[in-house]
Motif scaffolding. Structure first.
Motif, mmCIF file in Angstrom:
data_model
loop_
_atom_site.group_PDB
_atom_site.id
_atom_site.type_symbol
_atom_site.label_atom_id
_atom_site.label_comp_id
_atom_site.label_asym_id
_atom_site.label_seq_id
_atom_site.Cartn_x
_atom_site.Cartn_y
_atom_site.Cartn_z
ATOM 1 N N ILE A 17 0.851 -1.205 0.000
ATOM 2 C CA ILE A 17 0.000 0.000 0.000
ATOM 3 C C ILE A 17 0.881 1.248 0.000
ATOM 4 C CG2 ILE A 17 -1.633 1.344 1.399
ATOM 5 C CD1 ILE A 17 -2.857 -1.373 2.275
ATOM 6 N N ASP A 76 -5.726 5.388 8.550
ATOM 7 C CA ASP A 76 -6.503 4.613 7.569
ATOM 8 C C ASP A 76 -6.956 3.256 8.098
ATOM 9 O OD1 ASP A 76 -3.610 3.680 5.550
ATOM 10 O OD2 ASP A 76 -4.244 3.077 7.527
ATOM 11 N N ARG A 78 -9.661 1.502 9.147
ATOM 12 C CA ARG A 78 -11.113 1.608 9.219
ATOM 13 C C ARG A 78 -11.720 0.439 10.004
ATOM 14 N NH1 ARG A 78 -13.936 1.237 4.502
ATOM 15 N NH2 ARG A 78 -12.344 -0.120 3.680
ATOM 16 N N GLU A 80 -14.218 -1.468 9.335
ATOM 17 C CA GLU A 80 -14.552 -2.644 8.508
ATOM 18 C C GLU A 80 -13.332 -3.543 8.329
ATOM 19 O OE1 GLU A 80 -14.953 0.556 6.981
ATOM 20 O OE2 GLU A 80 -16.901 0.741 7.936
ATOM 21 N N ARG A 81 -12.153 -2.905 8.182
ATOM 22 C CA ARG A 81 -10.932 -3.693 7.995
ATOM 23 C C ARG A 81 -10.584 -4.438 9.290
ATOM 24 N NH1 ARG A 81 -5.200 -1.210 5.832
ATOM 25 N NH2 ARG A 81 -3.979 -3.105 5.976
#
Lengths: 224, 214
Positions: A17, A76, A78, A80-81
């Motif tokens: 990333i 970053d 989140r 959901e991750r």
């Protein structure tokens, strides 16, 4: 999948990333190098003063901008991750270790480029045989700052204004690392022993690693 | 066979507000349970409780044999699959990279990635990044992941919303497969029509309590 396989997979994806978006290389690093340039420009032709200031400016800029690198993952991360990782069976401690691995690689690279820029711009007085102790101090500093940033990210996960809170946590706790790192270079310049400063850095890194691994599960549960 | 999910007078409080109040529920193998309810009634919180991502602050329960709130949940989480409101994908990666990353972490067989991508119709588009993919494509990526990891407990939170007919059929196939393999499914939606068509039993969640749909 073993603990270390999970940690390496998390580190691999984090680095991929970073390679893709280049936060550290394209944003933090150029600004840090520009900040390094300010002092020689301000001091003009006083070369001895510039040379004496070099190590102090390196660590001041390195620590300040290094914290941006250490805390970059906090922003970053989140929910959901985090949930997905939990349901895939990822051990929270493996996630902590993986993030520390990727962060340490980035931080070490960042400090290395900054060190080269410092040597070019400031020509600091360094004794013969300086590379080994300096690189050791730099690596230990990179690991410590990354562990601290990752731990602060875990402590503040799920909170509002977490980036600001993480910075407040990191600032006082970074003190042993700042002292160890700066004194390594200072002692080298004075031809004094650096072993105790390296031991301080190793002890701090180990303490942060143990805290991060031991607290990973309770912090993950508390973040929901 | 015993129940896969049991809730006994379970309650969840978040931010000082009681979201779920005294829920009791049992879900057996092969069963599809539909949960209806208005916005803000606690449907997502209930799914997160069943996914072991939240712990009850009153009552208790078990999911796949693990007591909620205990360390046992770490042993069963890998057998729980969830599709939430927001697709759980990493924005900077391609659809295939997302799938590969998840499959590696889950310890599943990577040779099943390409067949799963073909089943969900993403084999040609898997190189696209999350940012350039539609909501439906992200949902299909999640379906592909669940086809490979084969969860025993499948939790779907408004999973049908914004999907075309073919993608909705994929989720239906996921439900059929989970129940045929002895698993259980909980489908959450505020669209009662979908639930009645798909679930063997539908309950309404209102003000944090479950009641039968008339």
């Amino acid at each position: 999948m073993s603990f270390w396989d999970q940690a390496l997979e998390v580190a691999r994806i984090d680095l991929r990333i970073e390679r893709r978006i280049g936060d550290v290389l394209r944003i933090v690093l150029p600004f840090a190098v520009v900040a390094l340039l300010v002092f020689p420009l301000a001091l003009g032709i006083e070369l001895s003063a510039i040379s004496r200031l070099g190590p102090a400016v390196f660590w001041a800029i390195g620590i300040l901008f290094g914290m941006q690198v250490a805390l970059r993952q906090t922003a970053d991360d989140r929910p959901e991750r985090r949930d997905l990782y939990s349901l895939l069976g990822l051990d929270p401690a493996a996630r902590f270790v993986g993030r520390c691995l990727s962060g340490s690689v980035l931080m070490a690279g960042f400090l290395l480029v900054l060190l080269i820029a410092t040597i070019v711009l400031y020509s600091p007085d360094l004794p013969p045989g300086w590379p080994t102790p300096v690189f050791a101090g730099l690596a230990l500093t990179a690991i410590g700052l990354t562990e601290l940033g990752t731990l602060a990210g875990e402590v503040t996960a799920g909170l509002r204004n977490r980036t600001a809170l993480a910075s407040l946590i990191v600032a006082p706790l970074a003190l042993p690392i700042v002292i160890g790192a700066s004194q390594t270079l200072e002692s080298l310049a004075r031809d004094a022993g650096i072993l105790r400063w390296l031991i301080l850095l190793v002890a701090t890194d180990l303490a942060l690693a143990v805290a991060g691994v031991a607290l990973a599960r309770p912090l993950e549960e508390a973040s929901r | 066979m015993g129940a896969l999910v049991v809730l006994e007078d379970s309650g969840v409080t978040l931010g000082g507000r009681s979201i779920l109040r005294g829920l009791s529920l049992s879900l057996g193998a092969g069963e599809v349970l539909g949960i209806a309810g208005p916005n803000g009634s606690g449907k997502t919180t209930l799914l997160r409780l069943l996914a072991t991502l939240l712990r009850p602050d009153r009552g208790g329960g078990q999911v796949l044999g693990a007591a909620l709130g205990s360390a046992e949940v770490y042993q069963v989480r890998r057998q729980i699959g969830m599709i939430g409101h927001t697709p759980a994908v990493i924005g900077e990666l391609s659809l295939r990279e997302n799938l590969e990353h998840a499959i590696r972490l889950a310890g599943a067989d990577p040779s099943r990635i390409e067949p799963a991508l073909r089943v969900v119709g993403l084999d040609e588009a898997a190189h696209r990044t999350v940012e350039t993919s539609s909501h439906g494509m992200l949902r299909r990526t999640e379906v592909a992941r669940l086809l490979i990891t084969e969860p025993r407990l499948l939790l779907l939170d408004e999973a049908y919303s914004g999907l075309d007919f073919y993608a909705q059929e994929l989720i239906d196939a996921l439900i059929e497969r989970a129940t045929a393999d002895g698993g259980a499914v909980v489908v959450v939606s505020h669209d009662l029509r979908y639930l009645v068509e798909r679930a063997g039993r539908v309950l309404n969640l209102s003000a944090g309590r479950l009641e039968p749909v008339p």
